[in-house]
Design a protein around this motif. Structure first.
Motif, short mmCIF file in Angstrom:
data_model
loop_
_atom_site.label_atom_id
_atom_site.label_comp_id
_atom_site.label_asym_id
_atom_site.label_seq_id
_atom_site.Cartn_x
_atom_site.Cartn_y
_atom_site.Cartn_z
N ASP A 106 19.20 14.14 -5.94
CA ASP A 106 18.42 15.37 -6.15
C ASP A 106 16.96 15.17 -5.79
O ASP A 106 16.33 16.05 -5.20
CB ASP A 106 18.56 15.84 -7.60
N ARG A 107 16.41 14.03 -6.14
CA ARG A 107 15.00 13.77 -5.81
C ARG A 107 14.80 13.65 -4.31
O ARG A 107 13.80 14.13 -3.77
CB ARG A 107 14.51 12.50 -6.52
N LEU A 139 16.55 15.09 -2.05
CA LEU A 139 16.70 16.43 -1.46
C LEU A 139 15.65 17.42 -1.96
O LEU A 139 15.62 18.57 -1.52
CB LEU A 139 18.10 16.97 -1.76
N GLY A 140 14.81 17.00 -2.91
CA GLY A 140 13.75 17.86 -3.42
C GLY A 140 14.22 18.94 -4.37
O GLY A 140 13.59 20.00 -4.47
N ARG A 141 15.32 18.71 -5.04
CA ARG A 141 15.86 19.70 -5.99
C ARG A 141 15.44 19.35 -7.40
O ARG A 141 15.43 18.19 -7.80
CB ARG A 141 17.38 19.77 -5.91
N CYS A 142 15.14 20.39 -8.18
CA CYS A 142 14.79 20.22 -9.59
C CYS A 142 16.06 20.14 -10.42
O CYS A 142 17.07 20.76 -10.08
CB CYS A 142 13.93 21.38 -10.09
N VAL A 170 18.70 21.00 -13.42
CA VAL A 170 19.09 22.25 -14.08
C VAL A 170 18.77 22.10 -15.56
O VAL A 170 19.14 21.11 -16.19
CB VAL A 170 20.61 22.50 -13.90
N GLN A 229 21.53 18.61 -10.36
CA GLN A 229 22.30 19.67 -9.71
C GLN A 229 23.50 19.10 -8.94
O GLN A 229 24.52 19.75 -8.81
CB GLN A 229 21.42 20.45 -8.74
N THR A 230 23.34 17.89 -8.45
CA THR A 230 24.42 17.24 -7.70
C THR A 230 25.48 16.77 -8.68
O THR A 230 25.20 15.94 -9.55
CB THR A 230 23.88 16.05 -6.89
#
Length: 125
Positions: free
Chosen positions: A92-93, A95-98, A100, A109-110
């Motif tokens: 997630d880091r 890919l730049g995703r925060c 949940v 999120q993954t």
């Protein structure tokens, strides 16, 4: 039978032995909660019939929420789940995703790395 001798029972409910008072008491309770007794015998028979029991096929149970909130299942190892959780956070880091936000805290999120928590699957790989 001991309940009818308590102070909470006396004056509020008919005695168990006085069966002639049970039906009027039930009708009074139905009126108080806003459900009148049906006047025609067909409707009364329909109410007296037991409701059909819900089967598991009628209402499928399913988990709703992130995969990371599921309890540990058979074949999963707590240590492997921790490693999979760290891997999901790293993905997630990258890919730049925060994460949940859930009531129990943030989760990645993954969700696919959770399969690596199963020791049988991990040994197969």
């Amino acid at each position: 039978r001991q309940l009818q001798h308590s102070a909470h029972w006396a004056g509020h409910f008919p005695a168990l032995e006085e069966t002639s008072k049970h039906k009027p008491f039930a009708e009074t309770v139905l009126k108080e909660i806003g459900q009148a007794r049906p006047s025609d015998p067909g409707a009364a028979a329909a109410l007296a019939a037991p409701a059909p029991a819900l089967t598991e096929a009628a209402v499928p149970l399913e988990f709703r929420g992130p995969e990371w909130q599921r309890p540990v299942r058979g074949g999963e190892s707590e240590q492997l789940l921790c490693i999979a959780y760290c891997l999901a956070n790293a993905i997630d880091r990258l890919l730049g995703r925060c994460p949940v936000m859930t009531p129990c805290g943030p989760v990645p999120q993954t969700e696919w790395p959770r399969v690596l928590g199963n020791w049988k699957f991990t040994l197969f790989l």
